[in-house]
Design an enzyme around this catalytic site. Structure first.
Site, PDB file in Angstrom:
ATOM      1  CD  GLU A 256     -39.288  -8.404   1.640  1.00 47.10           C
ATOM      2  OE1 GLU A 256     -39.880  -9.448   1.324  1.00 47.10           O
ATOM      3  OE2 GLU A 256     -38.674  -8.251   2.696  1.00 47.10           O
ATOM      4  CB  CYS A 295     -45.474  -9.476  -2.736  1.00 43.71           C
ATOM      5  SG  CYS A 295     -45.803  -8.562  -1.228  1.00 43.71           S
TER       6      CYS A 295
HETATM    7  P1  NAP Z   1     -40.015  -3.485 -10.963  1.00 45.78           P
HETATM    8  O1  NAP Z   1     -40.102  -3.168 -12.400  1.00 45.78           O
HETATM    9  O2  NAP Z   1     -38.925  -4.350 -10.496  1.00 45.78           O
HETATM   10  O3  NAP Z   1     -39.962  -2.076 -10.219  1.00 45.78           O
HETATM   11  C1  NAP Z   1     -39.886  -2.001  -8.817  1.00 45.78           C
HETATM   12  C2  NAP Z   1     -39.276  -0.684  -8.431  1.00 45.78           C
HETATM   13  O4  NAP Z   1     -37.936  -0.635  -8.927  1.00 45.78           O
HETATM   14  C3  NAP Z   1     -39.984   0.523  -9.022  1.00 45.78           C
HETATM   15  O5  NAP Z   1     -39.968   1.568  -8.092  1.00 45.78           O
HETATM   16  C4  NAP Z   1     -39.108   0.881 -10.220  1.00 45.78           C
HETATM   17  O6  NAP Z   1     -39.183   2.227 -10.574  1.00 45.78           O
HETATM   18  C5  NAP Z   1     -37.743   0.567  -9.648  1.00 45.78           C
HETATM   19  N1  NAP Z   1     -36.720   0.361 -10.636  1.00 45.78           N
HETATM   20  C6  NAP Z   1     -36.790  -0.357 -11.775  1.00 45.78           C
HETATM   21  N2  NAP Z   1     -35.612  -0.321 -12.410  1.00 45.78           N
HETATM   22  C7  NAP Z   1     -34.781   0.431 -11.638  1.00 45.78           C
HETATM   23  C8  NAP Z   1     -33.432   0.868 -11.773  1.00 45.78           C
HETATM   24  N3  NAP Z   1     -32.684   0.514 -12.812  1.00 45.78           N
HETATM   25  N4  NAP Z   1     -32.915   1.660 -10.812  1.00 45.78           N
HETATM   26  C9  NAP Z   1     -33.649   2.033  -9.756  1.00 45.78           C
HETATM   27  N5  NAP Z   1     -34.933   1.656  -9.577  1.00 45.78           N
HETATM   28  C10 NAP Z   1     -35.488   0.875 -10.514  1.00 45.78           C
HETATM   29  O7  NAP Z   1     -41.322  -4.101 -10.419  1.00 45.78           O
HETATM   30  P2  NAP Z   1     -42.835  -3.596 -10.543  1.00 45.78           P
HETATM   31  O8  NAP Z   1     -43.168  -3.171 -11.931  1.00 45.78           O
HETATM   32  O9  NAP Z   1     -43.156  -2.631  -9.459  1.00 45.78           O
HETATM   33  O10 NAP Z   1     -43.522  -4.962 -10.263  1.00 45.78           O
HETATM   34  C11 NAP Z   1     -43.289  -5.961 -11.191  1.00 45.78           C
HETATM   35  C12 NAP Z   1     -43.164  -7.300 -10.549  1.00 45.78           C
HETATM   36  O11 NAP Z   1     -42.560  -7.246  -9.251  1.00 45.78           O
HETATM   37  C13 NAP Z   1     -44.488  -7.949 -10.310  1.00 45.78           C
HETATM   38  O12 NAP Z   1     -44.944  -8.523 -11.498  1.00 45.78           O
HETATM   39  C14 NAP Z   1     -44.150  -8.936  -9.250  1.00 45.78           C
HETATM   40  O13 NAP Z   1     -43.640 -10.087  -9.846  1.00 45.78           O
HETATM   41  C15 NAP Z   1     -43.047  -8.296  -8.455  1.00 45.78           C
HETATM   42  N6  NAP Z   1     -43.508  -7.745  -7.164  1.00 45.78           N
HETATM   43  C16 NAP Z   1     -43.073  -8.313  -6.014  1.00 45.78           C
HETATM   44  C17 NAP Z   1     -43.464  -7.786  -4.792  1.00 45.78           C
HETATM   45  C18 NAP Z   1     -42.960  -8.355  -3.490  1.00 45.78           C
HETATM   46  O14 NAP Z   1     -43.112  -7.752  -2.427  1.00 45.78           O
HETATM   47  N7  NAP Z   1     -42.380  -9.502  -3.438  1.00 45.78           N
HETATM   48  C19 NAP Z   1     -44.332  -6.710  -4.746  1.00 45.78           C
HETATM   49  C20 NAP Z   1     -44.755  -6.164  -5.944  1.00 45.78           C
HETATM   50  C21 NAP Z   1     -44.308  -6.666  -7.133  1.00 45.78           C
HETATM   51  P3  NAP Z   1     -40.040   2.727 -11.854  1.00 45.78           P
HETATM   52  O15 NAP Z   1     -41.438   2.383 -11.582  1.00 45.78           O
HETATM   53  O16 NAP Z   1     -39.778   4.177 -11.882  1.00 45.78           O
HETATM   54  O17 NAP Z   1     -39.484   1.986 -13.029  1.00 45.78           O
END
Ligand code: NAP
Length: 516
Positions: A256, A295
């Site tokens: 997602e 989202c």
């Molecule tokens: P993110 O940086 O992609 O992180 C999402 C999850 O992935 C977090 O639990 C993060 O853990 C983990 N993660 C990141 N790098 C990883 C890796 N190399 N290995 C394993 N896990 C990893 O996203 P976010 O900061 O939560 O949100 C940023 C963006 O996501 C928003 O600006 C938005 O665009 C999008 N978003 C989309 C939805 C949706 O449902 N479509 C919902 C929320 C957000 P850590 O926190 O420990 O780094």
């Protein structure tokens, strides 16, 4: 200073070293730290596969449903404490905290009731099956059994309670153990949700584990019988689904990701009419609720050219009523962005929209507080098809852009420019316009909310994800599908065609039928 622990192999455990900081977004101070350094994360995978999986598979759907009900009750009993943690650690006013936590409680309860309805079975059979030859004996069934591995759930920062619970409810009901990994920035709330569930003894040993911080080498060790469900940015999702083991071992992956959801006001809706009021109310809520960090929030507002100014005025008035400030203040309806990095990303996103040709047509005042606040901002792109960033850049905050359209063809084209969304809402009452439009936009979106006068006072806003309806979307939105009632279980179950003697198969899989 709080040290967030992980719950692994039946124990609460702290990682080594200083760990990553978690901030109070209202004041900017560090309030907790989380580390998984030195923890046996690969052992957690084995623990789930060897303890949790067999225990869950030995339970009927009704028993798994009862466990989900106990989880739901545990969260309900801890609700006030959880709301306080949400306000402090995620900067959510009470109403937004409830949105997240009650969403978790309700989704668990919903899947509990589905489990109760499935009764004593442990697996599923699709329909009545089919004769495979002219003989009525040689028969084919499709049976669904839980995969034998572990479901790893990687969640985004914006819904630390609901995001955890909606994924866990579906996997656990399917009979698959869960390791949940919240985004570190807001993980405190998830930790306390898991603590409440563990203390209530709601689940068998090994059914639920929690990683507070980095997953370390865990994801590289998922295999053929495991599943990864991810919510977050498109870039992280793309990287994780492209890991060599995910590809070579065909690990089930559900993503997602980003979504530029549109709300579309159809022609013929009069200002002041019930459908108009519903549109303005929904869009205003979607911009301000959870400070736009949903989202499913509306990012693009499609409006007939002649109605641009009345819509701008009405939305500015609606947003002007939202009190922004300290989320602990009961009169405050909108808090800060959850992290400094996200705040910076939102501000850079507004600049990118302006550079692409959009103009700011309304901006509220930012409160004089030290935290990560961004004022609700409304933009207008007068040449909507040329303003590419408006369709490409998800500004994950209280920000949306009005896009005028000339006719229904252009409206449908603009929706499609988002390259795949989680939800699209359409507001109108003229069936001759709505039918063709819905068919045109449906391939580009996972869910459509059709707002009209008959449901104007009872429908739920488009940003609300209901467990009975599919959550997910094509293309940019990740191509995934979660929830949707029993449909959601498919991700955690192997569908196997079984061919043989009909009577024998019926008996083996508990299919009852009327005598031929
Ligand atoms: P993110 O940086 O992609 O992180 C999402 C999850 O992935 C977090 O639990 C993060 O853990 C983990 N993660 C990141 N790098 C990883 C890796 N190399 N290995 C394993 N896990 C990893 O996203 P976010 O900061 O939560 O949100 C940023 C963006 O996501 C928003 O600006 C938005 O665009 C999008 N978003 C989309 C939805 C949706 O449902 N479509 C919902 C929320 C957000 P850590 O926190 O420990 O780094």
């Amino acid at each position: 200073m709080i040290t967030l622990q992980s719950y692994l192999q039946g124990q609460w455990q702290s990682g080594e070293g200083e760990g990553a900081p978690l901030h109070d977004p209202t004041r900017g101070e560090v309030i907790a730290r989380a580390s998984t350094a030195g923890l046996d994360l690969l052992g957690a995978l084995d623990w789930a596969r060897e303890k949790g999986g067999p225990a869950l598979r030995a339970m009927s759907f009704a028993e798994r449903g009862a466990a989900l009900k106990a989880m739901s009750k545990a969260l309900h009993d801890a609700r006030e404490a959880l709301i306080e943690i949400s306000i402090r650690s995620a900067g959510t006013p009470r109403s937004d905290a409830k949105f997240d936590i009650d969403g978790a409680i309700g989704t668990l309860a919903y899947y509990a009731s589905l489990g109760r309805g499935l009764g004593d079975r442990c697996d599923l059979v699709e329909g009545e099956g089919e004769a495979l030859t002219r003989s009525s004996r040689f028969w084919g069934h499709h049976v669904k059994v839980p995969i034998r591995g572990v479901a790893v759930h990687v969640n985004a920062f914006n819904f630390p309670a609901w995001g955890f619970a909606e994924k866990a409810a579906v996997a656990l009901l399917a009979g698959v153990p869960v390791i949940t990994k919240p985004a570190t920035a807001t993980a405190w709330l998830t930790v306390e949700c898991v603590r409440a569930i563990v203390e209530a003894g709601a689940l068998p040993e090994g059914a639920l584990q929690l990683v507070s911080g980095s997953t370390g080498p865990m994801l590289e060790h998922l295999g053929e019988q495991d599943a990864l469900a991810f919510t977050g940015s498109a870039s992280t999702g793309t990287m994780l689904r492209g890991l060599p083991n995910m590809l070579s071992r065909s690990v089930r992956v559900n993503v997602e990701a980003d979504s530029l959801n549109a709300a579309l006001l159809a022609p013929g809706v009069e200002p002041g009419s019930p459908t108009w009021e519903m549109f303005i109310r929904d869009v205003g809520r979607e911009i301000s609720q959870k400070t736009g960090q949903k989202c499913t929030a509306v990012r693009r507002i499609l409006v007939p050219e002649a109605l641009v100014e009345p819509v701008r005025e009405a939305l500015a008035e609606e947003l002007g009523r939202v009190r922004i400030g300290d989320p602990a203040d009961p009169s405050c309806r909108m808090g800060p962005i959850s992290t400094a990095a996200q705040r910076d990303d939102v501000l850079a996103g507004i600049d990118a929209l302006v550079s692409a040709g959009a103009e700011i047509v309304y901006q509220a005042e930012r409160p004089e507080l030290a935290g990560f606040f961004v004022a609700p901002t409304l933009l207008l792109a007068r040449a909507p098809e040329q303003a590419s960033a408006v369709h490409e850049r998800e500004v994950f905050g209280p920000v949306a852009t009005i896009l005028p359209y000339a006719d229904m063809d252009q409206a449908a084209r603009l929706v499609a420019l988002g390259l795949g969304s989680l939800v699209t809402s359409v507001y109108g009452d003229d069936p001759s316009l709505l039918g063709p439009l819905l068919r045109e936009i449906a391939p580009h979106t996972g869910r459509i909310l059709l707002g009209s006068k008959k449901i104007a006072d009872q429908a739920i806003a488009p940003g609300m994800v209901l467990p009975s309806c599919v959550h997910g979307g094509p293309g940019r939105a990740g191509g995934g599908e979660e929830l949707g009632g029993l449909r959601g279980l498919d991700f955690y179950m192997q569908r196997t065609a079984v061919q043989g003697d009909r009577a024998l198969l019926d008996r083996l899989f508990g299919v009852s039928r009327a005598k031929d």
